[in-house]
Structure formats: structure tokens, C-alpha cells
Design a protein around this motif. Structure first.
Motif, PDB file in Angstrom:
ATOM      1  N   LYS A   1     -16.290  62.427  40.454  1.00 51.75           N
ATOM      2  CA  LYS A   1     -15.971  61.192  41.182  1.00 51.75           C
ATOM      3  C   LYS A   1     -16.280  59.963  40.326  1.00 51.75           C
ATOM      4  O   LYS A   1     -15.534  58.986  40.340  1.00 51.75           O
ATOM      5  CB  LYS A   1     -16.752  61.127  42.494  1.00 51.75           C
ATOM      6  CG  LYS A   1     -16.235  62.049  43.555  1.00 51.75           C
ATOM      7  CD  LYS A   1     -16.990  61.849  44.851  1.00 51.75           C
ATOM      8  CE  LYS A   1     -16.395  62.709  45.945  1.00 51.75           C
ATOM      9  NZ  LYS A   1     -17.025  62.446  47.248  1.00 51.75           N
TER      10      LYS A   1
ATOM     11  N   THR B   1     -23.975  60.874  43.367  1.00 48.81           N
ATOM     12  CA  THR B   1     -22.538  61.141  43.318  1.00 48.81           C
ATOM     13  C   THR B   1     -22.215  62.172  42.245  1.00 48.81           C
ATOM     14  O   THR B   1     -22.864  62.224  41.208  1.00 48.81           O
ATOM     15  CB  THR B   1     -21.786  59.822  43.008  1.00 48.81           C
ATOM     16  OG1 THR B   1     -22.177  58.844  43.972  1.00 48.81           O
ATOM     17  CG2 THR B   1     -20.294  59.993  43.053  1.00 48.81           C
TER      18      THR B   1
ATOM     19  N   PRO C   1     -27.229  56.179  41.518  1.00 45.25           N
ATOM     20  CA  PRO C   1     -26.720  54.806  41.326  1.00 45.25           C
ATOM     21  C   PRO C   1     -27.410  54.032  40.200  1.00 45.25           C
ATOM     22  O   PRO C   1     -26.783  53.176  39.578  1.00 45.25           O
ATOM     23  CB  PRO C   1     -26.974  54.142  42.688  1.00 45.25           C
ATOM     24  CG  PRO C   1     -26.952  55.276  43.658  1.00 45.25           C
ATOM     25  CD  PRO C   1     -27.573  56.438  42.919  1.00 45.25           C
TER      26      PRO C   1
ATOM     27  N   PHE D   1     -20.867  53.087  43.844  1.00 44.41           N
ATOM     28  CA  PHE D   1     -21.584  54.213  44.432  1.00 44.41           C
ATOM     29  C   PHE D   1     -22.976  53.776  44.881  1.00 44.41           C
ATOM     30  O   PHE D   1     -23.726  53.188  44.109  1.00 44.41           O
ATOM     31  CB  PHE D   1     -21.687  55.370  43.421  1.00 44.41           C
ATOM     32  CG  PHE D   1     -20.352  55.927  43.035  1.00 44.41           C
ATOM     33  CD1 PHE D   1     -19.615  56.691  43.928  1.00 44.41           C
ATOM     34  CD2 PHE D   1     -19.821  55.684  41.781  1.00 44.41           C
ATOM     35  CE1 PHE D   1     -18.377  57.204  43.577  1.00 44.41           C
ATOM     36  CE2 PHE D   1     -18.588  56.197  41.410  1.00 44.41           C
ATOM     37  CZ  PHE D   1     -17.858  56.962  42.311  1.00 44.41           C
TER      38      PHE D   1
END
Length: 162
Positions: free
Chosen positions: A75, A71, A152, A67
Motif C-alpha cells: 500500500k 500499513t 507512520p 497513513f
């Protein structure tokens, strides 16, 4: 794609008789935990019980899962499981706070616990997170909605399938 896992800690849940045993030890060791933590773990509807088992826990950075932008939790969890890793049972996260003491000051590490496994009595889902600051160890919570956003640079604690 190979992900970068960093060994976090090994937990043997057989060292603890019950959730109440864990809370007594946290009080004895002066570990600070929130009212939500106590509410969630003692909420009978969650049915959190200690399974006598050994767990190897690992730290994974969301970016290493592929990623590159913020996100949704759902997911992230799907990607964790796609890589052959497991989400962490709630009681393992509780015991991990008792075992993991060498944490950086100001750091907060979240556990990838199953969605809806840690619901407070107001009906709000949570996931546990460990922190260190002010010379103390903390166990807190963070919201665990499937659409909660993580970045991230965030880390999660996961288990490896045996």
C-alpha cells in the motif's frame, strides 16, 4: 494532498564502474555491510547493474503519504507511485551509502526499492537500509514482503520522476 519531501542526496551512478567497485570503496571507507547485502548484490539472479544516470533522492515520512496507522508495504509503494515518485533501483541505494555520510546516530533509513529486486540466495526478498552508530556507517537489509508492516513515523527514500 501534497506530500512533504525532504531532499536526501543526489547520486551520479556514472562515478562507479561496477557493483564490485562499490564494495571495494565501502571496504576502503570502512563502511560495515551485512552478509545479506553482499549476497544480494552479488547474486547474478538479481541482475543488479549500474545504469549511468543521475538520481535525485528524497526522504518521505509514511505519515505524509496519508497513513495514520501501521500499513503494508504494498500500500505504501502504491501511494508513492500515485504521487508521481519512483522506487529506487538497488544499485542507487548501494551508492547512496557511499555518498550519504551525515546521518544521525541511531537512525535507520529504508529505501523503497522494487519488490523482488533484491532476493538473497535463500529466496528471501529484502530492501536496503542505512544506519549510523558506534562511529560507523552501516548498510543492512529489511524484509521486503508486500505484507510487511511499517509505521507512520518510518521514513523511506524515494526518487523523483524526471
Amino acid at each position: 494532498m501534497k506530500i512533504n519531501l525532504k531532499k536526501f542526496v543526489t547520486i551520479n551512478t556514472a562515478d562507479y564502474k561496477s557493483i564490485n567497485h562499490c564494495f571495494k570503496e565501502m571496504k576502503m571507507k570502512k563502511i560495515i555491510y551485512s552478509d545479506w547485502i553482499e549476497d544480494i548484490y552479488k547474486n547474478k539472479k538479481n541482475n543488479i547493474k549500474i545504469q549511468k544516470k543521475k538520481y535525485d533522492l528524497f526522504r518521505v515520512k509514511i505519515s505524509s503519504l496519508g497513513f495514520k496507522k501501521p500499513t503494508k508495504l504494498r500500500k505504501i509503494y502504491n501511494k508513492i507511485e500515485k504521487h508521481g515518485l519512483e522506487l529506487v533501483r538497488p544499485e542507487v541505494a548501494l551508492i547512496a551509502r557511499l555518498k550519504f555520510k551525515k546521518q544521525k546516530v541511531g537512525e535507520w533509513i529504508r529505501f523503497a526499492t522494487p519488490l523482488k529486486s533484491m532476493i538473497d540466495t535463500d529466496g528471501i526478498p529484502h530492501l536496503p537500509k542505512l544506519g549510523q552508530g558506534l562511529g560507523k556507517l552501516f548498510l543492512e537489509t529489511y524484509w521486503s514482503y508486500p505484507h510487511a508492516i511499517f509505521h507512520p513515523h518510518n521514513d523511506f527514500i524515494v526518487a523523483k520522476k524526471k
